[in-house]
Design a protein around this motif. Structure first.
Motif, PDB file in Angstrom:
ATOM      1  N   GLY A   1      11.876  14.317  -2.370  1.00 46.96           N
ATOM      2  CA  GLY A   1      12.616  14.423  -1.125  1.00 46.96           C
ATOM      3  C   GLY A   1      11.762  14.910   0.022  1.00 46.96           C
ATOM      4  O   GLY A   1      10.642  15.409  -0.156  1.00 46.96           O
ATOM      5  N   ALA A   2      12.312  14.799   1.222  1.00 52.77           N
ATOM      6  CA  ALA A   2      11.585  15.228   2.422  1.00 52.77           C
ATOM      7  C   ALA A   2      11.285  16.714   2.395  1.00 52.77           C
ATOM      8  O   ALA A   2      10.260  17.163   2.920  1.00 52.77           O
ATOM      9  CB  ALA A   2      12.409  14.886   3.666  1.00 52.77           C
ATOM     10  N   VAL A   3      12.158  17.507   1.762  1.00 47.48           N
ATOM     11  CA  VAL A   3      11.960  18.952   1.739  1.00 47.48           C
ATOM     12  C   VAL A   3      10.681  19.330   1.006  1.00 47.48           C
ATOM     13  O   VAL A   3      10.114  20.402   1.238  1.00 47.48           O
ATOM     14  CB  VAL A   3      13.182  19.655   1.100  1.00 47.48           C
ATOM     15  CG1 VAL A   3      13.245  19.381  -0.400  1.00 47.48           C
ATOM     16  CG2 VAL A   3      13.164  21.145   1.394  1.00 47.48           C
ATOM     17  N   ASP A   4      10.181  18.444   0.132  1.00 48.55           N
ATOM     18  CA  ASP A   4       8.909  18.687  -0.548  1.00 48.55           C
ATOM     19  C   ASP A   4       7.750  18.052   0.212  1.00 48.55           C
ATOM     20  O   ASP A   4       6.767  18.713   0.540  1.00 48.55           O
ATOM     21  CB  ASP A   4       8.948  18.142  -1.969  1.00 48.55           C
ATOM     22  CG  ASP A   4       7.666  18.423  -2.719  1.00 48.55           C
ATOM     23  OD1 ASP A   4       6.647  17.744  -2.439  1.00 48.55           O
ATOM     24  OD2 ASP A   4       7.655  19.307  -3.591  1.00 48.55           O
ATOM     25  N   ILE A   5       7.869  16.762   0.508  1.00 47.25           N
ATOM     26  CA  ILE A   5       6.785  16.059   1.199  1.00 47.25           C
ATOM     27  C   ILE A   5       6.512  16.696   2.563  1.00 47.25           C
ATOM     28  O   ILE A   5       5.364  16.775   3.011  1.00 47.25           O
ATOM     29  CB  ILE A   5       7.129  14.570   1.366  1.00 47.25           C
ATOM     30  CG1 ILE A   5       7.347  13.907  -0.002  1.00 47.25           C
ATOM     31  CG2 ILE A   5       6.023  13.850   2.129  1.00 47.25           C
ATOM     32  CD1 ILE A   5       6.134  13.941  -0.918  1.00 47.25           C
TER      33      ILE A   5
ATOM     34  N   THR B   1       1.757   8.740  -3.438  1.00 45.42           N
ATOM     35  CA  THR B   1       1.743   7.756  -2.352  1.00 45.42           C
ATOM     36  C   THR B   1       2.468   8.290  -1.127  1.00 45.42           C
ATOM     37  O   THR B   1       1.961   8.210   0.003  1.00 45.42           O
ATOM     38  CB  THR B   1       2.409   6.445  -2.811  1.00 45.42           C
ATOM     39  OG1 THR B   1       1.651   5.880  -3.878  1.00 45.42           O
ATOM     40  CG2 THR B   1       2.485   5.441  -1.660  1.00 45.42           C
ATOM     41  N   LEU B   2       3.658   8.852  -1.321  1.00 45.62           N
ATOM     42  CA  LEU B   2       4.408   9.388  -0.182  1.00 45.62           C
ATOM     43  C   LEU B   2       3.704  10.599   0.415  1.00 45.62           C
ATOM     44  O   LEU B   2       3.667  10.766   1.643  1.00 45.62           O
ATOM     45  CB  LEU B   2       5.822   9.750  -0.622  1.00 45.62           C
ATOM     46  CG  LEU B   2       6.712   8.559  -0.999  1.00 45.62           C
ATOM     47  CD1 LEU B   2       8.050   9.039  -1.558  1.00 45.62           C
ATOM     48  CD2 LEU B   2       6.938   7.646   0.197  1.00 45.62           C
ATOM     49  N   ALA B   3       3.128  11.443  -0.434  1.00 41.15           N
ATOM     50  CA  ALA B   3       2.414  12.620   0.064  1.00 41.15           C
ATOM     51  C   ALA B   3       1.210  12.218   0.913  1.00 41.15           C
ATOM     52  O   ALA B   3       0.880  12.888   1.897  1.00 41.15           O
ATOM     53  CB  ALA B   3       1.964  13.490  -1.104  1.00 41.15           C
TER      54      ALA B   3
ATOM     55  N   HIS C   1      17.878  10.247   3.894  1.00 38.03           N
ATOM     56  CA  HIS C   1      17.278   8.989   3.450  1.00 38.03           C
ATOM     57  C   HIS C   1      15.824   8.855   3.933  1.00 38.03           C
ATOM     58  O   HIS C   1      15.435   9.454   4.930  1.00 38.03           O
ATOM     59  CB  HIS C   1      18.071   7.795   3.998  1.00 38.03           C
ATOM     60  CG  HIS C   1      19.419   7.643   3.366  1.00 38.03           C
ATOM     61  ND1 HIS C   1      20.568   8.080   3.983  1.00 38.03           N
ATOM     62  CD2 HIS C   1      19.797   7.120   2.180  1.00 38.03           C
ATOM     63  CE1 HIS C   1      21.612   7.817   3.211  1.00 38.03           C
ATOM     64  NE2 HIS C   1      21.172   7.240   2.116  1.00 38.03           N
ATOM     65  N   TRP C   2      15.072   8.043   3.201  1.00 40.95           N
ATOM     66  CA  TRP C   2      13.749   7.691   3.710  1.00 40.95           C
ATOM     67  C   TRP C   2      13.897   6.553   4.710  1.00 40.95           C
ATOM     68  O   TRP C   2      14.913   5.854   4.749  1.00 40.95           O
ATOM     69  CB  TRP C   2      12.784   7.333   2.598  1.00 40.95           C
ATOM     70  CG  TRP C   2      13.193   6.236   1.647  1.00 40.95           C
ATOM     71  CD1 TRP C   2      14.179   5.302   1.801  1.00 40.95           C
ATOM     72  CD2 TRP C   2      12.599   5.962   0.370  1.00 40.95           C
ATOM     73  NE1 TRP C   2      14.240   4.468   0.716  1.00 40.95           N
ATOM     74  CE2 TRP C   2      13.286   4.850  -0.177  1.00 40.95           C
ATOM     75  CE3 TRP C   2      11.554   6.533  -0.346  1.00 40.95           C
ATOM     76  CZ2 TRP C   2      12.958   4.316  -1.425  1.00 40.95           C
ATOM     77  CZ3 TRP C   2      11.234   5.989  -1.574  1.00 40.95           C
ATOM     78  CH2 TRP C   2      11.935   4.906  -2.106  1.00 40.95           C
TER      79      TRP C   2
ATOM     80  N   TYR D   1       8.859   1.207   2.196  1.00 36.39           N
ATOM     81  CA  TYR D   1       7.778   0.235   2.003  1.00 36.39           C
ATOM     82  C   TYR D   1       6.637   0.835   1.188  1.00 36.39           C
ATOM     83  O   TYR D   1       6.111   0.195   0.279  1.00 36.39           O
ATOM     84  CB  TYR D   1       7.240  -0.263   3.343  1.00 36.39           C
ATOM     85  CG  TYR D   1       5.949  -1.021   3.180  1.00 36.39           C
ATOM     86  CD1 TYR D   1       5.954  -2.344   2.728  1.00 36.39           C
ATOM     87  CD2 TYR D   1       4.712  -0.412   3.422  1.00 36.39           C
ATOM     88  CE1 TYR D   1       4.769  -3.038   2.523  1.00 36.39           C
ATOM     89  CE2 TYR D   1       3.530  -1.102   3.223  1.00 36.39           C
ATOM     90  CZ  TYR D   1       3.561  -2.406   2.770  1.00 36.39           C
ATOM     91  OH  TYR D   1       2.386  -3.080   2.555  1.00 36.39           O
ATOM     92  N   TYR D   2       6.253   2.061   1.515  1.00 34.82           N
ATOM     93  CA  TYR D   2       5.165   2.694   0.770  1.00 34.82           C
ATOM     94  C   TYR D   2       5.538   2.873  -0.707  1.00 34.82           C
ATOM     95  O   TYR D   2       4.694   2.682  -1.596  1.00 34.82           O
ATOM     96  CB  TYR D   2       4.810   4.043   1.387  1.00 34.82           C
ATOM     97  CG  TYR D   2       4.076   3.939   2.705  1.00 34.82           C
ATOM     98  CD1 TYR D   2       3.025   3.039   2.866  1.00 34.82           C
ATOM     99  CD2 TYR D   2       4.423   4.733   3.794  1.00 34.82           C
ATOM    100  CE1 TYR D   2       2.346   2.932   4.072  1.00 34.82           C
ATOM    101  CE2 TYR D   2       3.753   4.635   5.007  1.00 34.82           C
ATOM    102  CZ  TYR D   2       2.718   3.725   5.144  1.00 34.82           C
ATOM    103  OH  TYR D   2       2.040   3.624   6.344  1.00 34.82           O
ATOM    104  N   ALA D   3       6.784   3.222  -0.965  1.00 36.61           N
ATOM    105  CA  ALA D   3       7.237   3.370  -2.350  1.00 36.61           C
ATOM    106  C   ALA D   3       7.240   2.007  -3.056  1.00 36.61           C
ATOM    107  O   ALA D   3       6.828   1.892  -4.216  1.00 36.61           O
ATOM    108  CB  ALA D   3       8.631   3.984  -2.385  1.00 36.61           C
TER     109      ALA D   3
END
Length: 223
Positions: free
Chosen positions: A95-99, A148-150, A164-165, A171-173
């Motif tokens: 989730g965004a809270v981590d990335i 990849t997201l990081a 949501h992403w 796309y990256y995922a």
């Protein structure tokens, strides 16, 4: 106004529905809620219920882990793989809270989703290997989307006001997943970038309706 009956009054359901109706129809309710949130912010608070107000007007929801439920879900996934008799691809999405953890307020608790995902993959992988003794065609292929997201954390891969992403994050995922299964990856820059909205305020904005939070843009990459 909700309909009243002897039964609904007797069992208390009318009272509950009436309370919901009254809250929804209270004059200037949204205004007073907004003023209350602004007052809280001015007092230095950056935690609004389950949502944090972070850097760059980013709203991030707290993450809580139910370890027992997680364990049961792992076991259910492996059992599904056994009975499905086909390979299963598992790609857990951080989730965004981590990335975007660097955007969290100071001293906000942090759950390491990378470590959690690795633990799940290890647990599922071990159980899946055991299951192959029962059925050689049953296994779970764990795919790493976290790294990849990081690697793209400085880009708008999540919405700032929603859980949501974005199309870019998706796309990256997709690219990471496609590469993991040896599938050809389409390059999104080959498609026109279509702006669908420049005034999107998501779920978390409903919880933290601070007037100065800039709205998100919604983009689509259409062939």
């Amino acid at each position: 106004l909700p309909a009243a009956s002897f039964g609904s009054i007797a069992d208390g359901s009318f009272e509950k529905r009436f309370e919901v109706w009254l809250n929804d129809h209270f004059a200037m309710r949204d205004y007073f809620v907004q003023m209350s949130k602004i007052k809280t912010y001015v007092l230095g608070v950056r935690e609004f219920g389950d949502v944090y107000y972070g850097e760059d007007d980013t709203l991030l929801r707290k993450l809580s882990i139910n370890r027992e439920r997680l364990k049961k879900n792992n076991a259910a996934l492996v059992q599904y793989a056994i009975h499905a008799e086909v390979p299963i691809d598992l790609a857990l999405i951080p989730g965004a809270v981590d990335i975007w953890s660097a955007k969290l307020p100071s001293n906000a608790p942090y759950v390491d989703q990378r470590a959690m995902i690795q633990d799940v993959y290890q647990s599922v992988g071990q159980d899946a290997e055991k299951s192959k003794k029962q059925n050689e065609e049953s296994y779970v292929n764990c795919i790493n989307l976290y790294d990849t997201l990081a690697a793209h954390h400085e880009e708008s891969i999540f919405y700032h006001t929603d859980h949501h992403w974005t199309s870019l994050g998706a796309y990256y995922a997709y690219s990471a997943y496609s590469e993991a299964i040896s599938h050809q990856v389409s390059v999104f820059t080959e498609y026109p970038d279509r702006l669908l909205s420049d005034d999107f305020r998501g779920t978390w904005f409903s919880d933290v309706p601070l007037t100065w939070i800039r709205p998100d843009e919604i983009h689509a990459y259409v062939p």
